[in-house]
Design an enzyme around this catalytic site. Structure first.
Site, PDB file in Angstrom:
ATOM      1  CB  CYS A  18      64.343  37.808 109.901  1.00  0.00           C
ATOM      2  SG  CYS A  18      63.551  37.848 108.303  1.00  0.00           S
TER       3      CYS A  18
ATOM      4  CG  HIS B  24      63.375  44.226 106.007  1.00  0.00           C
ATOM      5  ND1 HIS B  24      62.900  43.031 105.557  1.00  0.00           N
ATOM      6  CD2 HIS B  24      62.947  45.157 105.128  1.00  0.00           C
ATOM      7  CE1 HIS B  24      62.235  43.223 104.442  1.00  0.00           C
ATOM      8  NE2 HIS B  24      62.237  44.507 104.152  1.00  0.00           N
TER       9      HIS B  24
END
Lengths: 701, 485
Positions: free
Chosen positions: B235, B193
């Site tokens: 991301c 993440h």
């Protein structure tokens, strides 16, 4: 004076900084009448607008992932459920002893390879204990002197240990049934419970243990679940008297069934535990006679004192029911609001207003249709009502006492369950839904914490969070301190220097009335010792003693010749009411909200009836509004009005009040304390002011 | 029996080589940047079956208080899309790539695999001890021969930095070290993440783009790689490379000059197109020719970076496994794997064909690659130069050549020297036969010994030597037994 002036000039800088807020405060106090009218109106309007301001629910905890895995609940499990249902109906009907179904369930649970044991206890009634509010230890203390031995309850409990789990956490599944009078729907709910257990006993993904409690709800499901939870959390010591009584009872009265138990071994009574509870589902089936379009699910969530489970738990049940199983989800609503024409009218008005508002700013998401508003209002009313009552709406409330999130899922099929096809489809949907919820909760790594704990529901998928619903309440009680200050300052300004301590006299009066209210609240404990039988006799005795005490209080007041102006009395009373309401809003918001709607206008408007006012019309208006509010705000009167409004027909008995109060204290509801410690003294003081022999300060002024 | 026994000669040669090779290291003048080995560092940074934190990253990343100026910029890209939170797929991503690079020829000993959690043995895993990256469950990524070097709580920013920079505790075994040298091509794959200029490790810490840049710079200075491909699937992955370039060039006087003159430009322009802004500098009247030369000689850092998403974009999962109940692979990795599935270790697909295979529409994000620190044209670089291994066996006369790093000043002679060296290494087996001994003599006097010995043996009958030796042994044996008796 000269020194003072010097000080003023030297501290001018400081003063000018604090002056604005002082000036603002003074302005508010000066226009207290206008402020209170505006605030009250705004508070009530904002409260009415709550259904418009509701947001759509969303699953806040990412780990839950409801519906991401395909359910494994198949027709095999449906067959299991059917098998058990039929067995229960055949065997349970043959032998109407309470123990028969529990034994049958244990056999079944052991057959699928899960651990199992019996939990037994002797039910006891909840007694009123004035000193044990909010504590759950009351029951252990008052052991009946002569427990009726035939009335023990036996629950079958099954435990599936997570094959690769650490055994630290548990998901609890509860299926209440009545062992004496087992209905078909009870049997079906047990069947569903068992089929879930039989499915979960061979899945590989369990991270939390599963406990299935088949709760014999002969004497109320809440009590059964509560006593099981008590045993789960409290270690049982062999020396404890109650347990010995239990055992003695059990051995004596069930010698006929004892041989069977001996075969199973004493081990079957050893209380087994799993980890801490992550969540609990209470599963019920209601067999309805009338046909509906779809199978439906009713969710009950209110626990004692307006506590709610985490919104996420309701969200996953709702999400899976609607988006995966195609069930219709219902949440309790008050039918009166659904049918009331004024609500409909209000809804239409709001619809127009919100469309206008949307024209002004398209970003405002306020649009609501009239039908939505009506339904939202009815659901919101029910949500607030059940929270305010402080009585749990089902056995899930027992879990909340241990900070476990729990809901009751009540399934009802679209037509009678006797139809084979309907039943199979119904079982499949129900089983898959529960499997999905369990799998979601199983994914959790932490306790439920992401979503709201303080909310009202206006629809199964809409909520009003604490951040929104606190605003109307805040606006509503904001004028109380302002008016109190205004009354105090006007009284002080008019009188001489000695008057500055006059408020202590008023405080004494207020304190004595509150003391009286507190004594009144404790009276039932004394009354219960008296040989009274009917609720109406209890009520009248209670009322008589309370009125006697009130008269004594006033005698004391007269004898000590305490006389302060009604304005000071009102001011102190308002302060007391404001403090009480604020405290109550922390304990049980809904109660405080409803209470504030009654108390605040009464407190603000009340004036002595004999006080001279200019116009006849104004005086009449003041008198009628005062009278009306005084009548409505009197708790028994409010109860009566609510009863007639919401369609509870039948003759009205004064015994109802006693029963009502009994419900409140037996569930440890804080509403009881609010009514008697805050609401009742406030009402008495308002009555006092209304009947004030008006020769007081106002005439002096 | 008068013929020479070639095997014996070989034995001797080997012996002598072993004896004399240790001093050779010091004298070896070659630190050639020829590509001769491949390494892969595969990192999965996220823990837990499913991530339970949500839109309040500020609370989670309290660690970033150490770097106050980045505190504000941190925002979780994931708060928008809840579906993107489940960490099984990160492990599946990493294991898929592990399998791919292994299949394409990087041996296990040269793969550093870091897995932050053991999803395979998570109790919520429907398939115990198995990990799949596809719904069809055809390929168990967690089968035999998975060698996890860093697992669980060992996967920390500190350990990651230690692996890259090679600064380990002496107790760390060799299998856990990145023993690359100046001839290594390194593939660095990271998933987890991330957000704007950070990548979350475990649940408690994060790798900032500065940290990565610092590590890359240190690696470059220590000559730990020839070329480095950083591939990040998170991301806002592209933001992680923001600092790499500036860190690699900012120490250079010229680039600091460049930066001073064109601060906005520096981050975007590469060292190579530095020349294009030459005229600008000349116009300013700076005399910097020697420094410019220095830069050209230093060559490009050889760092190539590709990220799954641009700033402000999410990296999406590809699909959900409805048996396991989680999404099992990320889109970027899925299409990367799809590309590699068509290849074997001999194929000549180029990096540009890999990079062009990313379709923003199927990826739902823009794969972003930067090659401003890389000078070889991408169409000419085969993917196997990073994802595979060098196929030819290289015979060196010096073991541990990688440790012999010359001082930086010698870098100026690099290109020519490298060429010679390559030639020499490849021709070495024939040196003896051709009698072409000059190069050897140039390097070491110890080879004289070898030659001397060899010459003497050439004149002696090997058979005779054997007989004498055997006789002596028998003699010694009888004496020793007699003495013992």
């Amino acid at each position: 004076m000269a020194v003072k002036e010097e000080g003023d000039t030297s501290q001018q800088g400081k003063k000018s900084r604090s002056r604005l807020i002082l000036r603002l405060g003074a302005l508010l106090v000066a226009h207290s009448g206008l402020v209170s009218v505006v605030c009250c109106a705004a508070g009530i309007i904002a409260f009415i607008l709550l259904p418009v301001l509701a947001n759509n629910t969303y699953i806040s905890e990412n780990a839950l992932m409801p519906g991401s895995a395909d359910p494994a609940f198949s027709s095999q499990e449906v067959l299991d459920a059917n098998r058990l249902t039929m067995d229960i109906l055949n065997r349970g009907a043959a032998k109407a002893s309470g123990i028969e179904i529990a034994k049958l369930l244990r056999e079944y649970i052991v057959a699928v390879g899960a651990e199992s044991y019996y939990h037994k206890f002797v039910p006891r009634a909840n007694k009123f204990h004035p000193l044990h509010f909010f504590s759950s230890t009351t029951d252990n203390l008052d052991l009946p002197a002569n427990p009726s031995c035939g009335s023990f309850i036996l629950n079958a409990v099954g435990i599936i240990r997570a094959p690769r789990g650490d055994g630290k956490e548990t998901i609890v599944l509860v299926t209440p049934y009545n062992s004496q009078n087992t209905t078909y729907s009870d049997a079906v709910s047990l069947g569903i419970g068992f089929s879930i257990i039989s499915l979960l006993s061979h899945v590989t993904w369990l991270a939390k243990d599963i406990v299935w409690l088949a709760a014999d709800s002969r004497y109320g499901e809440y009590m059964t679940v509560d006593s099981w939870l008590k045993d789960y959390h409290g270690p049982a010591f062999p020396g404890e008297t109650s347990r010995i009584v239990d055992d003695a009872c059990f051995e004596e009265n069930n010698s006929d069934s004892l041989d069977h138990i001996k075969v199973e071994g004493h081990n079957s009574y050893v209380y087994k535990r799993a980890g801490t509870m992550a969540a609990a589902l209470v599963l019920k089936v209601v067999d309805k006679k009338e046909k509906e379009e779809r199978d439906s699910l009713s969710i009950y969530a209110e626990a004692s004192n307006g506590q709610m489970p985490n919104l996420d738990l309701i969200n996953i049940a709702h999400y899976l029911a609607v988006h995966r199983q195609g069930l219709r989800v219902k949440i309790g609503s008050i039918i009166y609001f659904l049918k009331a024409s004024w609500v409909k009218l209000l809804g239409e008005m709001l619809q127009h207003i919100t469309t206008l508002a949307k024209l002004l700013n398209p970003k405002w998401k306020l649009d609501i249709t009239s039908a939505d508003y009506v339904e939202g209002t009815a659901t919101l009313a029910s949500s607030i009502y059940y929270q305010a009552l402080g009585v749990p709406t089902g056995s899930h409330g027992a879990f909340r006492n241990y900070q476990v999130d729990a809901v009751t899922l009540e399934f009802s099929p679209r037509s009678s369950l006797n139809n084979e096809n309907v039943r199979s489809a119904f079982l499949l949907k129900t089983g898959r839904l529960i499997e999905g919820v369990i799998r979601s909760v199983n994914n959790l790594l932490e306790k439920f914490h992401q979503s709201f704990f303080l909310y009202f529901l206006t629809a199964p998928h809409k909520y009003v969070s604490v951040g929104i619903y606190m605003i109307p309440f805040g606006i509503l009680i904001a004028p109380l301190p302002i008016v109190a200050a205004a009354l105090f300052s006007s009284n002080n300004g008019s009188s001489n220097k000695d008057g500055s301590w006059k408020w202590l006299q008023a405080a004494k009066v207020v304190f004595l009335i509150h003391l009286w209210a507190m004594i009144t609240s404790l009276l039932p404990y004394v009354l219960l010792q008296l040989p009274l039988v009917t609720p109406s006799s209890f009520t009248s005795a209670w009322a008589a003693v309370a009125i006697c005490f009130l008269l004594i209080t006033y005698l004391i007041l007269w004898s000590s010749s305490i006389d302060c102006g009604w304005e000071l009395l009102k001011s102190v009373m308002i302060v007391a009411a404001a403090i009480g309401l604020s405290l109550m809003s922390v304990i049980n918001f809904s109660t405080a909200q409803i209470g504030a709607m009654l108390i605040v206008p009464m407190c603000l408007l009340v004036k002595p009836a004999r006080k001279q006012t200019q116009g006849v019309f104004a005086k009449a208006l003041m008198l009628t509004s005062n009278l009306a509010l005084l009548v409505v705000a009197f708790p028994p009167a409010a109860l009566l009005i609510a009863k007639t409004l919401f369609g509870a027909s039948g003759n009205i008995d004064i015994g109802d009040f006693w029963e009502w109060a009994q419900i409140l204290w037996s569930w440890n509801s804080a509403t009881y304390m609010y009514l008697l410690w805050i609401h009742l003294p406030c009402w008495v003081l308002c009555l006092n002011i209304f009947l004030y022999p008006c020769i007081g300060s106002s005439s002096k002024a | 029996m008068a013929t020479r026994d070639p095997s014996m000669i070989c034995c001797f040669r080997l012996l002598f080589l072993l004896l004399f090779s240790v001093p050779l290291i010091a004298s070896s003048s070659s630190w050639a940047s020829m590509h001769h080995n491949n390494w892969a560092v595969l990192v999965c940074t996220s823990r837990y079956w499913s991530d339970s934190e949500s839109g309040y990253p500020g609370f989670k990343f309290s660690f970033c208080n150490k770097l106050p100026r980045y505190h504000i910029e941190i925002n979780s890209c994931n708060s928008k899309l809840e579906v993107e939170r489940f960490n099984y797929r990160h492990m599946a991503n990493t294991l898929s790539l592990y399998r791919t690079v292994k299949r394409l020829g990087i041996p296990d000993e040269r793969i550093i695999l870091m897995l932050a959690d053991d999803m395979a043995c998570n109790m919520r895993n429907n398939y115990p001890a198995q990990v799949f990256n596809n719904e069809n469950h055809q390929l168990n990524l967690y089968g035999d021969n998975v060698e996890v070097d860093y697992r669980g709580y060992e996967v920390t920013v500190e350990n990651f930095m230690r692996v890259l920079t090679g600064r380990h505790d002496p107790a760390v075994p060799r299998s856990k070290r990145l023993l690359s040298d100046e001839g290594s091509h390194i593939l660095l794959y990271m998933t987890g993440h991330g957000g704007d200029e950070f990548l979350k490790f475990q649940d408690s810490e994060e790798l900032q783009s500065h940290d990565l840049a610092d590590a890359v710079k240190q690696m470059k200075e220590k000559n730990r790689f020839k070329e480095l491909l950083i591939m990040v699937d998170t991301c806002q992955a592209a933001t992680l490379f923001n600092q790499v370039l500036s860190s690699l060039i900012s120490d250079d006087p010229i680039c600091s000059l460049h930066y001073a003159l064109l601060p906005h430009d520096c981050a975007a322009t590469s060292v190579l197109d530095f020349g294009s802004s030459m005229s600008q500098y000349l116009a300013y009247g700076y005399a910097f020719l020697p420094a410019f030369k220095h830069i050209l000689i230093l060559q490009s850092p050889g760092v190539l970076a590709i990220g799954s998403s641009m700033k402000g974009e999410n990296s999406y999962s590809h699909h959900l496994d409805s048996d396991i109940g989680v999404s099992v692979v990320d889109r970027f990795t899925y299409y990367t794997l799809a590309f590699f599935e068509k290849l074997n270790m001999y194929s000549n697909a180029s990096l540009s064909s890999l990079f062009n295979s990313y379709n923003p529409r199927t990826l739902m994000s823009t794969a972003y690659y930067r090659m401003d620190l890389y000078q070889r044209p991408l169409p000419e670089v085969p993917v196997t130069s990073f994802f595979g291994s060098v196929m030819k066996t290289i015979h060196t006369d010096a073991a541990y050549m990688g440790l012999s790093i010359p001082p930086k000043t010698e870098a100026q002679f690099l290109p020519g020297d490298g060429g010679n060296h390559q030639l020499r290494i490849e021709n070495e087996p024939d040196l003896e036969k051709d009698g072409n001994k000059q190069t050897k003599e140039l390097h070491c006097i110890y080879h004289e010994w070898l030659n001397l010995l060899q010459e003497r043996f050439e004149n002696t009958d090997a058979e005779l030597l054997f007989r004498y030796g055997f006789g002596t042994m028998v003699f010694l044996l009888t004496i020793s037994t007699w003495l013992l008796a």
